[in-house]
Scaffold this active site. Structure first.
Site, PDB file in Angstrom:
ATOM      1  N   GLY A  48       0.842  -1.190   0.000  1.00 45.86           N
ATOM      2  CA  GLY A  48       0.000   0.000   0.000  1.00 45.86           C
ATOM      3  C   GLY A  48       0.872   1.232   0.000  1.00 45.86           C
ATOM      4  O   GLY A  48       2.055   1.173   0.359  1.00 45.86           O
ATOM      5  N   GLN A  53       3.086  10.178   1.052  1.00 47.03           N
ATOM      6  CA  GLN A  53       4.405   9.530   1.100  1.00 47.03           C
ATOM      7  C   GLN A  53       5.295   9.939  -0.071  1.00 47.03           C
ATOM      8  O   GLN A  53       6.514   9.752  -0.013  1.00 47.03           O
ATOM      9  CB  GLN A  53       4.259   8.005   1.133  1.00 47.03           C
ATOM     10  CG  GLN A  53       3.674   7.493   2.456  1.00 47.03           C
ATOM     11  CD  GLN A  53       3.617   5.988   2.480  1.00 47.03           C
ATOM     12  OE1 GLN A  53       2.673   5.398   1.977  1.00 47.03           O
ATOM     13  NE2 GLN A  53       4.634   5.358   3.042  1.00 47.03           N
ATOM     14  N   CYS A  91       6.795   0.248   7.210  1.00 48.23           N
ATOM     15  CA  CYS A  91       6.294   1.350   6.399  1.00 48.23           C
ATOM     16  C   CYS A  91       7.407   1.812   5.476  1.00 48.23           C
ATOM     17  O   CYS A  91       8.556   1.926   5.896  1.00 48.23           O
ATOM     18  CB  CYS A  91       5.858   2.492   7.310  1.00 48.23           C
ATOM     19  SG  CYS A  91       5.254   3.936   6.425  1.00 48.23           S
ATOM     20  N   LEU A  92       7.065   2.093   4.236  1.00 48.69           N
ATOM     21  CA  LEU A  92       8.065   2.561   3.275  1.00 48.69           C
ATOM     22  C   LEU A  92       8.716   3.863   3.759  1.00 48.69           C
ATOM     23  O   LEU A  92       9.856   4.151   3.402  1.00 48.69           O
ATOM     24  CB  LEU A  92       7.419   2.799   1.905  1.00 48.69           C
ATOM     25  CG  LEU A  92       6.696   1.605   1.257  1.00 48.69           C
ATOM     26  CD1 LEU A  92       6.115   2.010  -0.089  1.00 48.69           C
ATOM     27  CD2 LEU A  92       7.614   0.410   1.125  1.00 48.69           C
ATOM     28  N   HIS A 133      -3.782   1.490   7.994  1.00 50.13           N
ATOM     29  CA  HIS A 133      -2.423   2.044   7.931  1.00 50.13           C
ATOM     30  C   HIS A 133      -2.363   3.207   6.921  1.00 50.13           C
ATOM     31  O   HIS A 133      -1.806   4.271   7.225  1.00 50.13           O
ATOM     32  CB  HIS A 133      -1.452   0.920   7.538  1.00 50.13           C
ATOM     33  CG  HIS A 133      -0.017   1.342   7.414  1.00 50.13           C
ATOM     34  ND1 HIS A 133       0.979   0.866   8.246  1.00 50.13           N
ATOM     35  CD2 HIS A 133       0.600   2.184   6.543  1.00 50.13           C
ATOM     36  CE1 HIS A 133       2.135   1.416   7.894  1.00 50.13           C
ATOM     37  NE2 HIS A 133       1.937   2.210   6.852  1.00 50.13           N
ATOM     38  N   GLU A 134      -2.952   3.006   5.737  1.00 51.36           N
ATOM     39  CA  GLU A 134      -2.862   4.044   4.694  1.00 51.36           C
ATOM     40  C   GLU A 134      -3.728   5.259   5.017  1.00 51.36           C
ATOM     41  O   GLU A 134      -3.330   6.395   4.749  1.00 51.36           O
ATOM     42  CB  GLU A 134      -3.223   3.472   3.323  1.00 51.36           C
ATOM     43  CG  GLU A 134      -2.359   2.302   2.839  1.00 51.36           C
ATOM     44  CD  GLU A 134      -0.856   2.549   2.899  1.00 51.36           C
ATOM     45  OE1 GLU A 134      -0.424   3.714   2.830  1.00 51.36           O
ATOM     46  OE2 GLU A 134      -0.109   1.551   3.049  1.00 51.36           O
ATOM     47  N   HIS A 137      -1.972   7.555   7.205  1.00 45.07           N
ATOM     48  CA  HIS A 137      -1.033   8.450   6.508  1.00 45.07           C
ATOM     49  C   HIS A 137      -1.724   9.740   6.076  1.00 45.07           C
ATOM     50  O   HIS A 137      -1.118  10.812   6.103  1.00 45.07           O
ATOM     51  CB  HIS A 137      -0.469   7.778   5.245  1.00 45.07           C
ATOM     52  CG  HIS A 137       0.740   6.918   5.493  1.00 45.07           C
ATOM     53  ND1 HIS A 137       1.907   7.417   5.994  1.00 45.07           N
ATOM     54  CD2 HIS A 137       0.953   5.585   5.292  1.00 45.07           C
ATOM     55  CE1 HIS A 137       2.804   6.428   6.090  1.00 45.07           C
ATOM     56  NE2 HIS A 137       2.247   5.302   5.682  1.00 45.07           N
TER      57      HIS A 137
HETATM   58 ZN    ZN Z   1       3.161   3.470   5.697  1.00 47.14          ZN
END
Ligand code: ZN
Length: 156
Positions: A48, A53, A91-92, A133-134, A137
């Site tokens: 995701g 991000q 997480c990226l 999670h997304e 963000h």
């Molecule tokens: Zn993340």
């Protein structure tokens, strides 16, 4: 194009994202943003990604827990299960860190899809976790804000 993923502690990750107008959803600019998000998620092997991000403070997320990526605009959690589960996340934007977060085991999400149509999704298992999670963000929240225990390996 693959974009640079912003990393903690970049303050842009903390900006609450702006809701989209319905006519923005199908615009040419949005098509290109979606393409960038998908390519970046694939390059980073994520399940995701959220627009902030890559430095775009708009309420767009992409989720891929199956064969194809799915795009959601202005996603909103309508209802969530009372039951919560321990979710081991990474997480990226927080490379090399993993930890346990409490998440609802099921959520119902309302959003617009890529065609600008209203959709409602009942998610459980991994998709339910990724939605939470997304969407976090989009509100400037990272999993490390909610972590109850850091771990060394990751499963998400
Ligand atoms: Zn993340």
């Amino acid at each position: 194009m693959v974009q640079t993923v912003l990393r903690q502690p970049d303050s842009r990750l903390r900006i609450p994202s702006i809701p989209l107008e319905q006519n923005e959803v199908t615009s040419k600019e949005m098509k290109s943003l979606i393409q960038d998000l998908i390519e970046t998620m694939h390059a980073e092997h994520g399940v995701g990604i959220a627009a902030p991000q890559i430095g775009v403070s708009k309420r767009v997320i992409v989720i891929q827990t199956g064969q194809k990526p799915e795009v959601f605009f202005n996603p909103k959690i309508l209802s969530a299960s009372f039951r919560k589960v321990n979710s081991e996340e990474g997480c990226l934007s927080v490379p090399g860190m993993f930890g346990i977060v409490r998440r609802h085991s099921r959520v119902e999400v309302e959003a617009w899809n890529e065609q600008g149509e209203n959709v409602r999704i009942k998610a459980d298992g991994l998709p339910a976790i990724v939605f939470q999670h997304e969407i976090d963000h989009l509100d400037g929240i990272l999993f490390i804000d909610k972590v109850i225990r850091f771990t060394t390996k990751h499963t998400l």
